[in-house]
Scaffold this active site. Structure first.
Site, PDB file in Angstrom:
ATOM      1  N   ASN A  13      -1.018   8.376 -16.971  1.00  0.00           N
ATOM      2  CA  ASN A  13       0.143   8.188 -16.094  1.00  0.00           C
ATOM      3  C   ASN A  13       0.540   6.729 -16.247  1.00  0.00           C
ATOM      4  OD1 ASN A  13       1.988   7.944 -14.050  1.00  0.00           O
ATOM      5  ND2 ASN A  13       0.504   8.117 -12.376  1.00  0.00           N
ATOM      6  N   LYS A  15       3.084   5.191 -15.185  1.00  0.00           N
ATOM      7  CA  LYS A  15       3.805   4.619 -14.026  1.00  0.00           C
ATOM      8  C   LYS A  15       5.024   3.828 -14.522  1.00  0.00           C
ATOM      9  CE  LYS A  15      -0.512   4.792 -11.580  1.00  0.00           C
ATOM     10  NZ  LYS A  15      -1.351   4.357 -10.486  1.00  0.00           N
ATOM     11  N   HIS A  98       2.586  12.557  -6.753  1.00  0.00           N
ATOM     12  CA  HIS A  98       1.700  11.394  -6.873  1.00  0.00           C
ATOM     13  C   HIS A  98       1.733  10.580  -5.577  1.00  0.00           C
ATOM     14  CE1 HIS A  98       0.033   7.578  -8.167  1.00  0.00           C
ATOM     15  NE2 HIS A  98      -0.563   8.275  -9.127  1.00  0.00           N
ATOM     16  N   GLU A 100       1.858   7.531  -5.034  1.00  0.00           N
ATOM     17  CA  GLU A 100       2.844   6.436  -4.984  1.00  0.00           C
ATOM     18  C   GLU A 100       4.223   6.975  -4.623  1.00  0.00           C
ATOM     19  OE1 GLU A 100       1.884   4.775  -8.822  1.00  0.00           O
ATOM     20  OE2 GLU A 100      -0.049   4.157  -7.987  1.00  0.00           O
ATOM     21  N   GLU A 170      -6.746  12.772  -6.377  1.00  0.00           N
ATOM     22  CA  GLU A 170      -6.672  11.316  -6.484  1.00  0.00           C
ATOM     23  C   GLU A 170      -6.809  10.684  -5.104  1.00  0.00           C
ATOM     24  OE1 GLU A 170      -4.594  10.083 -10.365  1.00  0.00           O
ATOM     25  OE2 GLU A 170      -3.086  10.223  -8.811  1.00  0.00           O
ATOM     26  N   GLY A 176      -5.768   2.383  -8.689  1.00  0.00           N
ATOM     27  CA  GLY A 176      -5.394   1.021  -9.064  1.00  0.00           C
ATOM     28  C   GLY A 176      -6.197  -0.047  -8.351  1.00  0.00           C
ATOM     29  N   SER A 216      -8.870   4.981 -10.773  1.00  0.00           N
ATOM     30  CA  SER A 216      -9.722   3.999 -11.460  1.00  0.00           C
ATOM     31  C   SER A 216     -10.729   4.632 -12.408  1.00  0.00           C
ATOM     32  CB  SER A 216     -10.427   3.083 -10.441  1.00  0.00           C
ATOM     33  OG  SER A 216      -9.457   2.377  -9.680  1.00  0.00           O
TER      34      SER A 216
HETATM   35  P1  PGA Z   1      -5.468   4.299 -11.883  1.00  0.00           P
HETATM   36  O1  PGA Z   1      -4.267   5.291 -11.505  1.00  0.00           O
HETATM   37  O2  PGA Z   1      -6.251   4.975 -12.969  1.00  0.00           O
HETATM   38  O3  PGA Z   1      -4.800   3.041 -12.343  1.00  0.00           O
HETATM   39  O4  PGA Z   1      -6.284   4.108 -10.653  1.00  0.00           O
HETATM   40  C1  PGA Z   1      -4.468   6.682 -11.457  1.00  0.00           C
HETATM   41  C2  PGA Z   1      -3.191   7.350 -11.008  1.00  0.00           C
HETATM   42  O5  PGA Z   1      -2.496   6.793 -10.155  1.00  0.00           O
HETATM   43  O6  PGA Z   1      -2.839   8.423 -11.499  1.00  0.00           O
END
Ligand code: PGA
Length: 255
Positions: A13, A15, A98, A100, A170, A176, A216
């Site tokens: 992903n 982003k 997601h 976010e 998630e 992140g 992460s």
């Molecule tokens: P990350 O993001 O691996 O940077 O923690 C995962 C995601 O948001 O899908």
């Protein structure tokens, strides 16, 4: 083992990262590193990168997806992209729900459900994201939260359509932040999601469902997370922006 019933899927992903030329360069770098993968490899990219990414990935085992889609076919929704548009350009995967999107752009369980419906209607494969906030985990309501998100999002989805759904667990506190859920925590919630899907569609359908972990996941912890019985892959943010790290995760999923 039921794990053998499902295909592992490692999805990046990106982003809001990578320009089209950067996308092309990164995919060119990734292609030889992931070519022997024994799992599905997907990169979900910003809309403007789709053409460059599809061109770069052509003939390889990398499939391209995007990070959201709207529920309407067309209309007065400034800044949005419909699943009809994605279908026409041949994008096979879309991430929906997601955290976010939920956190910063007002996405709700109800709009997630509408987007899932539209994506399935247009033949897209959906990576549906669910996950709890830290406060919810501390309150002991993780299972209730992910169950509710899962049930609402799958409202109206038939058993046959479930084959086009991947669920990504998630935990919001792990995205992140460098704080990964432990392998046990990831497995426990993934199993809970599968149980919930089993209550809706029966055990056979649930056993075939790919449930990813995301938050992460990186080159160092992927092995342990992906070895868990109910972790069938990963949704990878930061580490999907580095070819070497991403390929280590793909290899871990191919064991
Ligand atoms: P990350 O993001 O691996 O940077 O923690 C995962 C995601 O948001 O899908």
């Amino acid at each position: 083992m039921n794990k053998a019933l499902r295909k592992a899927v490692i999805a990046g992903n990106w982003k809001m990262n990578m320009t089209p030329s950067q996308a092309k360069a990164l995919i060119e770098e990734m292609k030889p590193l992931v070519k022997d993968a024994d799992c599905d490899v997907v990169l979900c990219v910003p809309y403007v990168d789709v053409f460059a990414a599809m061109e770069a990935a052509e003939g390889s085992n990398i499939k391209i997806g995007v990070e959201n889609c709207h529920w309407a076919e067309s209309g007065a929704f400034t800044g949005e992209i419909s699943s009809v548009m994605l279908k026409e350009i041949g994008v096979p995967y879309v991430i929906i729900g997601h955290s976010e999107r939920r956190q910063y752009f007002g996405e709700t369980d109800v709009t997630v459900q509408k987007r899932v419906r539209a994506a399935l209607d247009n033949g897209l494969k959906v990576i549906l994201c669910v996950g709890e906030y830290l406060e919810q985990r501390e309150q002991g309501i993780t299972s209730e939260v992910v169950r509710m998100q899962t049930k609402i999002a799958l409202g109206g989805v038939s058993e046959a359509e479930l084959e086009n759904i991947i669920i990504a667990y998630e935990p919001v506190w792990a995205i992140g932040t460098g704080k990964t859920a432990t392998a046990e925590q990831a497995n426990e919630v993934n199993a809970e999601i599968r149980k919930c899907v089993g209550e809706l569609y029966g055990k056979t359908a649930a056993d075939k469902l790919t449930v990813q972990y995301g938050g992460s996941m990186n080159a160092k912890n992927a092995d342990e997370l992906l070895a868990q019985e109910d972790v069938d892959g990963g949704l990878i943010g930061g580490a999907s922006l580095k070819a070497a790290d991403f390929s280590v995760i793909v290899k871990a999923a191919s064991k």
